[in-house]
Design a protein around this motif. Sequence first.
Motif, PDB file in Angstrom:
ATOM      1  N   GLN A  27       0.836  -1.203   0.000  1.00 56.46           N
ATOM      2  CA  GLN A  27       0.000   0.000   0.000  1.00 56.46           C
ATOM      3  C   GLN A  27       0.874   1.258   0.000  1.00 56.46           C
ATOM      4  O   GLN A  27       0.608   2.225  -0.712  1.00 56.46           O
ATOM      5  CB  GLN A  27      -0.905   0.008   1.222  1.00 56.46           C
ATOM      6  N   GLY A  28       1.934   1.249   0.799  1.00 55.52           N
ATOM      7  CA  GLY A  28       2.849   2.386   0.841  1.00 55.52           C
ATOM      8  C   GLY A  28       3.502   2.642  -0.500  1.00 55.52           C
ATOM      9  O   GLY A  28       3.649   3.796  -0.924  1.00 55.52           O
ATOM     10  N   LEU A  29       3.879   1.563  -1.192  1.00 55.85           N
ATOM     11  CA  LEU A  29       4.462   1.708  -2.528  1.00 55.85           C
ATOM     12  C   LEU A  29       3.454   2.330  -3.489  1.00 55.85           C
ATOM     13  O   LEU A  29       3.799   3.210  -4.290  1.00 55.85           O
ATOM     14  CB  LEU A  29       4.923   0.341  -3.049  1.00 55.85           C
ATOM     15  N   GLY A  30       2.197   1.883  -3.401  1.00 59.86           N
ATOM     16  CA  GLY A  30       1.159   2.455  -4.257  1.00 59.86           C
ATOM     17  C   GLY A  30       0.932   3.927  -3.977  1.00 59.86           C
ATOM     18  O   GLY A  30       0.778   4.727  -4.912  1.00 59.86           O
ATOM     19  N   LEU A  31       0.914   4.306  -2.709  1.00 60.33           N
ATOM     20  CA  LEU A  31       0.745   5.715  -2.353  1.00 60.33           C
ATOM     21  C   LEU A  31       1.899   6.555  -2.894  1.00 60.33           C
ATOM     22  O   LEU A  31       1.695   7.663  -3.401  1.00 60.33           O
ATOM     23  CB  LEU A  31       0.675   5.866  -0.823  1.00 60.33           C
ATOM     24  N   ALA A  32       3.131   6.020  -2.782  1.00 61.65           N
ATOM     25  CA  ALA A  32       4.307   6.755  -3.265  1.00 61.65           C
ATOM     26  C   ALA A  32       4.263   6.944  -4.773  1.00 61.65           C
ATOM     27  O   ALA A  32       4.499   8.042  -5.284  1.00 61.65           O
ATOM     28  CB  ALA A  32       5.577   6.017  -2.850  1.00 61.65           C
ATOM     29  N   ILE A  33       3.949   5.868  -5.504  1.00 62.81           N
ATOM     30  CA  ILE A  33       3.892   5.965  -6.962  1.00 62.81           C
ATOM     31  C   ILE A  33       2.795   6.938  -7.387  1.00 62.81           C
ATOM     32  O   ILE A  33       2.980   7.780  -8.264  1.00 62.81           O
ATOM     33  CB  ILE A  33       3.658   4.573  -7.587  1.00 62.81           C
ATOM     34  N   GLY A  34       1.616   6.829  -6.751  1.00 63.36           N
ATOM     35  CA  GLY A  34       0.506   7.710  -7.097  1.00 63.36           C
ATOM     36  C   GLY A  34       0.821   9.168  -6.825  1.00 63.36           C
ATOM     37  O   GLY A  34       0.476  10.048  -7.620  1.00 63.36           O
TER      38      GLY A  34
ATOM     39  N   VAL B  57      12.498  -6.199   9.708  1.00 60.81           N
ATOM     40  CA  VAL B  57      12.939  -4.809   9.822  1.00 60.81           C
ATOM     41  C   VAL B  57      12.980  -4.152   8.437  1.00 60.81           C
ATOM     42  O   VAL B  57      12.588  -2.991   8.268  1.00 60.81           O
ATOM     43  CB  VAL B  57      14.318  -4.720  10.508  1.00 60.81           C
ATOM     44  N   ALA B  58      13.463  -4.917   7.438  1.00 59.16           N
ATOM     45  CA  ALA B  58      13.534  -4.379   6.078  1.00 59.16           C
ATOM     46  C   ALA B  58      12.148  -3.981   5.569  1.00 59.16           C
ATOM     47  O   ALA B  58      11.968  -2.927   4.942  1.00 59.16           O
ATOM     48  CB  ALA B  58      14.170  -5.403   5.143  1.00 59.16           C
ATOM     49  N   LEU B  59      11.143  -4.824   5.858  1.00 56.94           N
ATOM     50  CA  LEU B  59       9.782  -4.503   5.430  1.00 56.94           C
ATOM     51  C   LEU B  59       9.223  -3.289   6.180  1.00 56.94           C
ATOM     52  O   LEU B  59       8.526  -2.458   5.603  1.00 56.94           O
ATOM     53  CB  LEU B  59       8.863  -5.713   5.646  1.00 56.94           C
ATOM     54  N   VAL B  60       9.533  -3.184   7.472  1.00 61.19           N
ATOM     55  CA  VAL B  60       9.078  -2.023   8.242  1.00 61.19           C
ATOM     56  C   VAL B  60       9.700  -0.744   7.703  1.00 61.19           C
ATOM     57  O   VAL B  60       9.033   0.293   7.575  1.00 61.19           O
ATOM     58  CB  VAL B  60       9.414  -2.206   9.743  1.00 61.19           C
ATOM     59  N   VAL B  61      10.999  -0.797   7.369  1.00 60.97           N
ATOM     60  CA  VAL B  61      11.680   0.365   6.793  1.00 60.97           C
ATOM     61  C   VAL B  61      11.029   0.757   5.473  1.00 60.97           C
ATOM     62  O   VAL B  61      10.805   1.942   5.189  1.00 60.97           O
ATOM     63  CB  VAL B  61      13.187   0.077   6.594  1.00 60.97           C
ATOM     64  N   MET B  62      10.683  -0.234   4.626  1.00 63.27           N
ATOM     65  CA  MET B  62       9.993   0.039   3.359  1.00 63.27           C
ATOM     66  C   MET B  62       8.630   0.672   3.613  1.00 63.27           C
ATOM     67  O   MET B  62       8.238   1.636   2.941  1.00 63.27           O
ATOM     68  CB  MET B  62       9.807  -1.260   2.574  1.00 63.27           C
ATOM     69  N   MET B  63       7.897   0.120   4.592  1.00 61.78           N
ATOM     70  CA  MET B  63       6.552   0.621   4.900  1.00 61.78           C
ATOM     71  C   MET B  63       6.603   2.104   5.266  1.00 61.78           C
ATOM     72  O   MET B  63       5.778   2.896   4.793  1.00 61.78           O
ATOM     73  CB  MET B  63       5.966  -0.186   6.061  1.00 61.78           C
ATOM     74  N   ILE B  64       7.571   2.487   6.084  1.00 54.22           N
ATOM     75  CA  ILE B  64       7.712   3.883   6.492  1.00 54.22           C
ATOM     76  C   ILE B  64       8.300   4.719   5.361  1.00 54.22           C
ATOM     77  O   ILE B  64       7.834   5.828   5.065  1.00 54.22           O
ATOM     78  CB  ILE B  64       8.591   3.988   7.753  1.00 54.22           C
ATOM     79  N   GLY B  65       9.322   4.177   4.698  1.00 50.24           N
ATOM     80  CA  GLY B  65      10.020   4.922   3.651  1.00 50.24           C
ATOM     81  C   GLY B  65       9.129   5.299   2.484  1.00 50.24           C
ATOM     82  O   GLY B  65       9.188   6.438   1.990  1.00 50.24           O
ATOM     83  N   TYR B  66       8.292   4.373   2.030  1.00 55.19           N
ATOM     84  CA  TYR B  66       7.388   4.672   0.916  1.00 55.19           C
ATOM     85  C   TYR B  66       6.401   5.774   1.290  1.00 55.19           C
ATOM     86  O   TYR B  66       6.057   6.636   0.468  1.00 55.19           O
ATOM     87  CB  TYR B  66       6.619   3.423   0.498  1.00 55.19           C
ATOM     88  N   ARG B  67       5.938   5.776   2.527  1.00 57.88           N
ATOM     89  CA  ARG B  67       5.003   6.819   2.960  1.00 57.88           C
ATOM     90  C   ARG B  67       5.687   8.178   3.075  1.00 57.88           C
ATOM     91  O   ARG B  67       5.067   9.209   2.806  1.00 57.88           O
ATOM     92  CB  ARG B  67       4.350   6.406   4.283  1.00 57.88           C
ATOM     93  N   VAL B  68       6.940   8.168   3.484  1.00 58.35           N
ATOM     94  CA  VAL B  68       7.698   9.428   3.523  1.00 58.35           C
ATOM     95  C   VAL B  68       7.847   9.993   2.109  1.00 58.35           C
ATOM     96  O   VAL B  68       7.694  11.202   1.878  1.00 58.35           O
ATOM     97  CB  VAL B  68       9.081   9.211   4.170  1.00 58.35           C
ATOM     98  N   ILE B  69       8.125   9.103   1.143  1.00 57.58           N
ATOM     99  CA  ILE B  69       8.236   9.542  -0.255  1.00 57.58           C
ATOM    100  C   ILE B  69       6.911  10.147  -0.724  1.00 57.58           C
ATOM    101  O   ILE B  69       6.883  11.193  -1.396  1.00 57.58           O
ATOM    102  CB  ILE B  69       8.637   8.355  -1.155  1.00 57.58           C
ATOM    103  N   ALA B  70       5.806   9.485  -0.374  1.00 55.84           N
ATOM    104  CA  ALA B  70       4.483   9.996  -0.773  1.00 55.84           C
ATOM    105  C   ALA B  70       4.229  11.374  -0.163  1.00 55.84           C
ATOM    106  O   ALA B  70       3.717  12.279  -0.840  1.00 55.84           O
ATOM    107  CB  ALA B  70       3.394   9.013  -0.335  1.00 55.84           C
ATOM    108  N   TYR B  71       4.572  11.552   1.100  1.00 54.86           N
ATOM    109  CA  TYR B  71       4.349  12.841   1.774  1.00 54.86           C
ATOM    110  C   TYR B  71       5.180  13.954   1.140  1.00 54.86           C
ATOM    111  O   TYR B  71       4.678  15.047   0.872  1.00 54.86           O
ATOM    112  CB  TYR B  71       4.689  12.712   3.257  1.00 54.86           C
TER     113      TYR B  71
END
Length: 633
Positions: free
Chosen positions: A507-514, A606-620
């Motif tokens: 979901q975070g990746l989708g938000l970032a791409i969008g 941990v890698a997945l948690v970092v991705m989850m947060i990182g993608y949302r930061v990119i979206a913001y």
Amino acid sequence: MFVMDQDIKDVECQTIYKESVHEEEEPDILHKGKRPVILKFDDVVYKIKTKKGGLFEKNTKSEEKVILKGVTGTVQPGEMLAMLGPSGSGKTTLLTALGGRLGGKLHGSITYNGEPFTNTMKRNTGFVTQDDVLYPHLTVTETLVFTALLRLPNTVTKEQKVKHAKDVLEQLGLTKCKDSIVGSTTLRGVSGGERKRVSIGQELLINPSLLFLDEPTSGLDSTTAQRIVSTLWELARGGRTVVMTIHQPSSRLYYLFHKVLLLAEGNTLYFGKGSEAIEYFSSIGYAPAMAMNPSDFLLDLANGIYTDGLNQDHVIDKQHLISTFKSKFDAQLKSINQEISDPEISQRRFQGTGSGKWPTSWSQQFFVLLRRDVKERKYEAFSALRISQVLVVALMSGLLWYKSDISHLQDQIGLLFFVSGFWGFFPLFQAIFTFPQELVMIEKERSSGMYRLSSYFMSRMVADLPMELILPTIFLLITYFMAGLKHNFASFLCTLLSLLLNVLVAQGLGLAIGAVVLNQKSAATLASVIMLCFLLAGGFYVQNVPGFIAWVKYISISYYTYQLFIVSQYHAGETYPCSSGQCQVSEFPSIKEMGFNFHGQALTAVALVVMMIGYRVIAYVALMRIGVTKKLA
């Protein structure tokens, strides 16, 4: 006779307005500090750059196009100004500039009581766009109440805000449809006229000193249009300054306008009292040949057409009309609009300087937006189509892998990889369209200073959590036990937590791409390519990946999720039936590369948690760069 009736109506409306203010007993804060606004604009010029030449042509040149060419005018409190002109004449551009919402190469002077546009002025300004940007699943009452809770200051209690919203609802004649959903082009709701009045009501909640409207009668029948413009006329007579664009009003509407600004290709052909426009053009040789709607006559002139007494059309020189108006009225208008000429103040005029105070606190914005998001999004998140899709895939998966035990190890890990892939694509494509679809709403609400970008973003993330996690949980409950995966609580819980983490990362990746791309088709294409690359590098299809491209798996959501699924179901030392008797699960080709050590699996999580947060930061960060949000983030 008309003038006498008009004056009587003016006095009556003023009296009614004053009485209504006292009778409603609204909170003092709604009127405290509200002062009439004199809007002046002098020699406003707006330019944009356009590219000339095709995509594959070598000599592509960038040209500067002038949209507004020195427009001047003034609007007093209690007046309603209508901007007329054919399509492309610059009406909406000028309205947007006057509303403080236009950047780029804007030159000239625009002042509000002799001051530049500030954040304080912005929060005392209402702006109604041509398209009604509203949440379709909210009722009329909910729409106005949520807006009141966000836009009215903390000095007004919640109860007073709700009461004020209901008062505005009654003022605009929306009582009959107060519990009906707003609707959209694909969802049946209130009528077009009622939807327009809801949009106007959102701006009236702050009791604006200055009200802008872009084509408020567009697409409405004459009776509904008359009702809306009459309402605006009454608002203007109450001391507000009202400015609107309108394409082709009827004669009944035309005579409600105090002032008219006629534009053609960014130039002013006429500015003054609406009742004096025909007289002015007659004085320069362009008298209407018959009794007709004044707006039709003015639009003909703006299009360069004049009908003579023999009912014959003639092409006229618009440049002559422009120069004639300038020579007759330019000096007079400039004397009216004399103001501060300090170049530094003029430069700051379009930079939104001023108070940065928000009407409500961050936490208030967050919780109000959260409630609104849950009310609106639950219909989409739990739509019959979406639920049916998940249930059908869950049942089909459970039947295909029905009671598949460890003797069918290849089948079991195939199921695990399919689940990681399906719940990578599904939430990804749901999230991609979030920000592209809401972009217009974000721009509308943020441009009025309604809330911080951070409060909107966090409320959206929190509101999505329960709605995004319920369906994958139901999916796993069906598929897990039908397929014969390990029937113990620890294995099921680990598998479920791994799946939910996978959903949040996708979901975070989708938000970032969008948020980065903002074009739905381009975003969907890019997401498909990225997710397919992640699947190919996920460790199921290919185990012996060449070293020069093996790095892809370390950014693959599927690789990490698949690894967690394997560890959730199997452990070191476990065996399975094979051709040589009993073989170690850890030696199975598709599992061998994963490993079973706890340290490695912790790093995977941990890698997945970092991705989850990182993608949302990119979206913001991407949202901060969008239009008006960039100014207020």
